[in-house]
Structures are given as structure tokens and as C-alpha cells.
Design an enzyme around this catalytic site. Structure first.
Site, PDB file in Angstrom:
ATOM      1  CE  LYS A  80      -4.186   1.995   1.663  1.00  0.00           C
ATOM      2  NZ  LYS A  80      -4.723   2.616   3.363  1.00  0.00           N
ATOM      3  CG  ASP A 174     -14.550   4.753   6.560  1.00  0.00           C
ATOM      4  OD1 ASP A 174     -15.475   4.854   6.253  1.00  0.00           O
ATOM      5  OD2 ASP A 174     -13.640   4.698   5.364  1.00  0.00           O
TER       6      ASP A 174
END
Length: 763
Positions: A80, A174
Site C-alpha cells: 500500500k 469508517d
């Protein structure tokens, strides 16, 4: 971390406050520019020659994830990196996310392997490659309540993972179906902690609410707000929507919103754009769940209502409390957030005691039918019914008394455990029912079966033995009840390693059922399975294979492919292929995957039968040198077994042993030893001292201590040498150079080894 490729997958559209809308989140402001096309590992300069980029997996609000090949370990991992390496604010958030996620070592949270920088200073994160699809996709495909309820298990797993994070002082902020990945074997992973916040440090991994410099919130292409507000609007708590500080209860609200979506098939709030959605959240609660979907169980509606309470003080304190409530519903226990009426409590009791009620009704019917057959028949049936009713009443009274605590000081509030209740009931069986040995033996067998299900083998044995003895004295040994009790004792003896006793009892049980019930009766087939199991674990592979083949053909013919006994025969036949030396590993794997797929479909990922099938698959993968896949499954099985069965259950210990072997294969000797020592404490309590599993784990511990130069190795070897050595242990000892040298250096161990080899040699 891996993100869903296209945000929230839409569910079937449903009318909302402003019309029929999609579940994807609308754009509020500028969307981050797309990253440049992927051009291999040199796109931004060489990160590390160890990693070769294969493809882009997904992208989120601030970063993208790529599949890369770790050339050194020959495995796929995930890399990532930030979308915009020039954005200093994003870089700081990225670094915070990396440090924070690395702290969250949990099977339901992606593990971090490394955090590094390219030669040009751009950071990147190396993580475990998570294989699966977003929960949002599974929800989109589930059209009916039963189909959606099948996804309740993954949601509970999410709550467990988030509960672990809450225990570390971290909130996600989230949570949504798109940030949950569900693997093909039911493993569930919470991803994308880019907006997480560390409550203990007072800073966020990205976009703190307190950071007023992010005055203009924007919405990413995945529907996530970043800036002064963080989160995805449809799952955002009222305090988040108002821009107020949030704690663990904002995640509880988001989990409630996910449950709302799972149960109703639609989002709690829907609007033309994010502003409308946020305005609705601030204005008031969504339409009540039971109004949108009347088929939802009222307990689940109550759980969702509490999780999504407007006032944070009215919600569950954290995800762990919510997870516990969902597990109570899933296992049929009373849900704390729901107010049961007296009538509903009676109905629940009646459902649990259906056999007793059915028996009572049957007695009435038989009594009525007897009137047609004459007075003598009536009297005979009445007397028999009275006897059975009296026995049933005594059983019912006893079971009711199990849950009554006579002395309030004994109860310690509400903390009386099921184990305490069972132990008191087992003691009471022996003392209060002596005048009725038939009822007493029936209850002893029932209580013993409960102990076995909990993995408490030593507590089960005296109950089974006493029941067999009483039934023999009553002349009931050849009845269905007597043979069933003897079969239960045979199975327990096998699990405890008392193989001679197990084989004798299994043969007697099988012969008795064949004589009284016939070849095709389910009880006969179960007895055949126990005898084949004893032959399998004692190395009589040809006999075991023949019996399992016979069992499989009979079960398929009589009960079909999905019946438990059919699946059991398939699974055990696969074990024969794995262990008999024929190296039919691919065939064993095929059979096990067939069993696993059926168990997943019927029982879901957390059921003990599913966990057992996954453990069987691990062994077959390990036999084919598929260690990486096997270890990923193992870690999830250990976590689920610990959560579902308990840390001390034999199946959990078995999974821990398999994981220790996988760690040993990767040369992580200290970790493997630590796992084995933890398991050994319980294994000594539940296994017979001569059990082959206990001997194997003692030898493995000694072997790992030798490699680590741990002086305790000698003590464990001495204990191994006091037993009749298993052939495979003798062979390992001769082939293991470090072990041979260790024993040779100690005269006492050398002497004990020679004596043990003599005892093990065939006469």
C-alpha cells in the site's frame, strides 16, 4: 490495506426520503486525481528489488493497494502506498496508519509485515495479502432474509475484531461493508484503518476531527469523507455528522447501521448527495427496522435500535458488548436489550422442550386410541403412560432445578457459569435419583454428552461409566438406550486414547444395533463410524478404509449427500488417504473441500463442524507443501475455535497444535514452543496419560527445546521414555541429528531411550 474496487456495491433500490436512490455515496467536493497508470515496480522508482508489482488490487480515499510478489520468500503480499506522494499531510496520515495498524495483531485485522521507504523517500507498507470479496458484494447478492441472515456470522466476526481494537484504544471511524473482506472459507477481515484514531494518544491516523485546518471536507471516490468530518455518511453516527469528538460508540453505531442494512436490505439513510444524508442523520433516527422489514426477529431489531441510539450513552459501550449480544441471539439465549413477554418466554421454553411436550401429547393420543381397544388395553396404556409421564416429570423437575440457586450468596449476582450449573447437577444426579435408576442413568448419559460437547472429558467419563453399570443391572444393556450409552463411552474412550477399551465397546455397540435395529438404521451407522475411527487412529488403515467406504455408500443411499453422517464418512475417508502412506493427498483435499463447502452452506463459518473441516483441510495442504495457505486458515481457525468453543476445548487445542507445527516448519521455533506449552497444561487434564496425542506433543516440546538449547528438554524426554513409544516417534528420534546428539550426551537419557526402544519393539 486492500479496499473494495468500486466503493459500496448497490443493493436493490428502495424508496427513500427523496426517491429511489443508489447505495453508493455521492460526491461532495473534489475527488482526488487518479493515480498514474501502473507501470511495474519502477513507476515511482525502485521501492525494493525484493518486491515485484503484479497488479493493482484496489484504491481508497488516500492510498492504493497492489499485489506484489515477495521474491525472497516466494509469496504474494500486498503493498500500500499514498495516492499523492507530494501531499505532506497525506504522508503523515499514512505513517500514522502504518504504526497504528501494526499494533492491532488480530486474525480479523490485516497483519503488517513491514513499513519502508523507497530511495526517493516515498513510504510504502507491506501487508498480508487478503483474499476475499467485500461484504458489500455479498449483501448485494442476498435478496431474502434467510440469505442475509447467513451473513450475520461475518458481522459478528467484524464486531470481535473491532472489539480487539477498542481494547487497544483504537477506533476505526469508517466501518462499512466495503471495508470488510470475507474469504471463501468464511474468514473475515476488517480493512482500511486510514481514518482510525488512537484514543490513548489523542491523535488520528488520518483527518482528526479536532484538526480545524481541514475546514473543507471532501468525499473520496469510495464515498469516505475526509477533513473536518471523517467517515462514510450513511454509516456515520450523529456525533460524527455534527463534527463532534467521537469514541468507541461511533463504531458501535456504524456496526448497527451495517446490521440495519443486512436485515432490511437497504441503508438506514438515503439521499441525493452527502449533504442530504448528513442532514437526515442530524435531524433524527431512521425508520424503525421492524417497520421496514417485519420478518426480522424482534431481538435483532432491539439490538440494532440500541446500537444506533441517538445518544451515545444509550448504545453498547463498545464493540465487544455488541458482539456478545449478537452471540446470545445466535445461540438462542436471552438478549439483554429485548424485553420478553411472559408468553414469549413460555414459547421459548416450549420450543426447547419440544420432545417432552410431544411425548406428553403422544401419551394422550395413545390413551384415547386405547378406548377403542377395550378396557384392558386402556389400563395397560394408562399405566405405561403414567410411568413415562412420571419419568418425564422427574427429568423436567431435575432440569428446572439445575438452574435454581438456593443460597443467594452462591450466585455472585449474575455470574454463575454454565460449568458450575453442570457440576452441581452432575453431583445431584448421583444423590437424588438413587430410587429410580432408569431415570438416573438416562440423565447421566445426557449430562455426560454435554460435558463431552464442552471438551470436559474427565467429567464425562464417570457419568457414562455409571450409566452403563446401572443399565446393565436393570437388564437394559441390549436396548437402544443401553447401546447408545455404551457407544458414547466408546467414542469418549477413543478421544481419551484408551484404544483397546474403545474398540471393544465399539464392536459390542455395533453388533447390538445390527441385531436389534438392522444394518441401515442411523444408530447402527453411527456405531460403525466409531469403530472405523478407532481403527484409523490405531493405524489399521485398510480396515478403516473398508468400513468408511461401507458407511459412505449406506449414508448416501439412505440419507443423501448433505446428511451429517455422509459428510462424516467423507471427511474420515480423506483422513485415511492422508495418513495411510499412499500419498493420495490430492484426493483427500478434494473430499475435504467437498465437505467444507457443504458445512459452510449449511452451518456457516463458526460452526464446530465447519471448523473441524477446515482443520482437516489444513493437514492436507501441509502434506502438499502448501504452507502459506494452510497457516492463514489455521490462524483463523484458532481464533474462531477460541471464540466459539473456548480456549480449553480439545478442538481448540488441536488447532493450536497444528499452528505450532506450521510455525515450526517456518523455523519460528520459540513461537511454536510457546503455543505447545500453553496447550499442554490443558491436555494433561483432559487426555489419558497414555494418549498418543499427549506423547506426540511432549516429544515435539522436547525437540523444540533441544533446538533452542533449553535445559528443560531432558525432563520432557524422560517423560516420553516412560511410555510405550509410538513408531513414528521412534523413527523421528533416529533421524533427528540434534536430538540424537542431545540424548547421546546424557548417559541417563541414553539408558532410558534404549529401554523405551526395547518396550516398543515387536515381540
Amino acid at each position: 490495506m486492500p479496499l473494495n474496487k468500486a466503493g459500496e456495491a448497490p443493493l436493490p433500490a428502495a424508496p427513500g426520503p427523496t426517491g429511489t436512490l443508489s447505495d453508493t455515496q455521492p460526491t461532495l467536493a473534489a475527488i482526488p486525481p487518479p493515480a498514474r497508470p501502473l507501470e511495474g515496480s519502477g513507476e515511482r522508482g525502485v521501492r525494493d528489488p525484493r518486491y515485484r508489482v503484479k497488479s493493482e488490487l484496489a484504491r481508497g480515499a488516500m492510498g492504493r493497494v497492489m499485489v506484489v510478489q515477495d521474491l525472497e520468500l516466494d509469496r504474494e503480499v500486498a503493498l500500500k502506498e499514498p495516492l499523492d506522494p507530494a501531499d505532506q499531510r497525506a504522508l503523515k496520515r499514512f505513517e500514522r496508519e502504518a504504526r497504528l495498524t501494526a499494533r492491532l495483531d488480530h486474525p480479523g485485522i490485516v497483519s503488517v509485515h513491514d513499513f519502508a521507504r523507497s530511495p526517493s523517500g516515498e513510504p510504502y507498507l507491506i501487508m498480508r495479502r487478503v483474499r476475499g470479496r467485500p461484504l458489500s458484494e455479498a449483501l448485494a447478492e442476498a435478496r431474502t432474509i434467510p440469505e442475509r441472515l447467513a451473513l450475520l456470522g461475518p458481522v459478528i466476526a467484524v464486531a470481535d475484531a473491532v472489539a480487539f481494537a477498542h481494547g487497544q484504544g483504537v477506533i476505526h471511524r469508517d466501518l462499512k461493508p466495503g471495508n470488510v473482506l470475507v474469504g471463501e472459507h468464511g474468514e473475515t477481515v476488517v480493512i482500511d484503518w486510514g481514518l482510525a484514531k488512537d484514543l490513548r494518544q489523542g491523535h488520528a491516523a488520518a483527518g482528526p476531527l479536532e484538526d480545524s485546518s481541514d475546514a473543507a471536507p471532501r468525499l473520496s471516490s469510495q464515498g469516505t469523507l475526509v477533513g473536518a468530518l471523517v467517515g462514510t455518511p450513511a454509516y456515520m453516527s450523529p456525533e460524527q455528522a455534527r463534527g463532534e469528538p467521537a469514541d468507541e460508540r461511533c463504531d458501535v453505531y456504524a456496526l448497527g447501521a451495517i446490521l440495519y442494512q443486512l436485515l432490511s436490505g437497504t441503508l438506514p439513510y438515503r439521499g441525493e448527495d452527502a449533504v442530504q444524508v448528513l442532514a437526515q442523520i442530524v435531524a433524527g433516527p431512521p425508520q424503525a427496522l421492524h417497520e421496514r422489514e417485519q420478518a426480522v426477529a424482534p431481538e435483532l431489531s432491539a439490538i440494532v435500535a440500541r446500537a444506533m441510539a441517538r445518544d451515545p450513552a444509550g448504545r453498547y459501550r463498545d464493540a465487544g458488548e455488541l458482539a456478545a449480544e449478537l452471540k446470545r441471539f445466535q445461540t438462542g439465549r436471552l438478549v439483554h436489550s429485548y424485553q420478553y413477554s411472559r408468553l414469549s418466554l413460555v414459547r421459548r421454553w416450549a420450543k426447547k422442550n419440544a420432545p417432552l411436550l410431544l411425548a406428553s401429547a403422544l401419551f394422550v393420543v395413545l390413551g384415547a386410541a386405547g378406548a377403542v381397544l377395550g378396557v384392558r388395553r386402556i389400563l395397560a396404556e394408562r399405566d405405561r403412560a403414567n410411568r413415562e409421564a412420571l419419568a418425564a416429570e422427574r427429568v423436567a423437575d431435575f432440569m428446572e432445578g439445575m438452574f435454581q440457586v438456593s443460597d443467594p450468596s452462591e450466585s455472585r449476582g449474575n455470574s454463575v457459569t454454565a460449568r458450575e450449573i453442570l457440576d452441581k447437577a452432575a453431583a445431584r444426579i448421583r444423590t437424588s435419583l438413587e430410587e429410580d435408576p432408569a431415570v438416573q442413568s438416562r440423565l447421566m448419559k445426557t449430562m455426560g454428552t454435554v460435558y463431552v460437547a464442552l471438551g470436559l472429558y474427565p467429567q464425562a467419563r464417570p457419568l457414562f461409566e455409571s450409566a452403563v453399570d446401572r443399565q446393565a443391572r436393570l437388564g437394559l444393556s441390549s436396548t437402544r438406550a443401553g447401546l447408545s450409552t455404551k457407544g458414547a463411552l466408546a467414542l469418549l474412550s477413543m478421544r481419551q486414547g484408551r484404544y483397546d477399551e474403545a474398540e471393544r465397546l465399539a464392536r459390542e455397540t455395533l453388533e447390538g444395533f445390527r441385531r436389534t435395529l438392522g444394518e441401515g438404521d442411523l444408530a447402527t451407522l453411527k456405531a460403525l463410524n466409531v469403530l472405523a475411527g478407532v481403527q484409523l487412529v490405531t493405524g489399521q488403515y485398510k480396515l478403516a478404509e473398508a468400513r468408511y467406504g461401507e458407511l459412505l455408500a449406506a449414508c448416501r443411499r439412505a440419507y443423501g449427500p448433505d446428511h451429517l453422517m455422509t459428510l462424516t464418512a467423507l471427511a474420515n475417508l480423506a483422513q485415511v488417504y492422508t495418513y495411510d502412506g499412499s500419498k493420495r493427498y490430492a484426493e483427500a483435499e478434494r473430499l475435504t473441500r467437498e465437505v467444507l463447502a457443504t458445512q459452510m452452506r449449511i452451518n456457516g463459518p463458526d460452526h464446530p463442524l465447519t471448523l473441524g473441516a477446515r482443520l482437516d483441510l489444513v493437514r492436507e495442504l501441509a502434506s502438499q507443501d502448501k504452507g502459506a495457505e494452510a497457516q492463514a486458515i489455521l490462524r483463523d481457525v484458532v481464533e474462531r475455535s477460541t471464540r466459539v468453543l473456548g480456549a480449553e476445548h480439545p478442538e481448540t487445542l488441536k488447532a493450536m497444535g497444528e499452528l505450532a507445527s506450521a510455525l515450526y516448519a517456518e523455523h519460528r521455533i520459540a513461537e511454536a514452543l510457546d503455543l505447545r506449552l500453553k496447550a499442554l497444561v490443558v491436555q494433561r487434564r483432559v487426555l489419558d496419560p497414555a494418549h498418543r496425542d499427549l506423547q506426540r506433543v511432549l516429544y515435539n516440546i522436547a525437540e523444540e527445546m533441544v533446538l533452542l538449547k533449553d535445559p528443560r528438554a531432558g525432563a520432557y524426554l524422560r517423560e516420553v521414555f516412560t511410555k510405550k513409544l509410538l513408531p513414528e516417534i521412534s523413527a523421528d528420534m533416529e533421524q533427528d541429528g540434534p536430538m540424537r546428539d542431545f540424548i547421546k550426551a546424557d548417559p541417563e537419557l541414553t539408558r532410558l531411550k534404549l529401554e523405551a526402544f526395547k518396550r516398543a519393539a515387536p515381540r
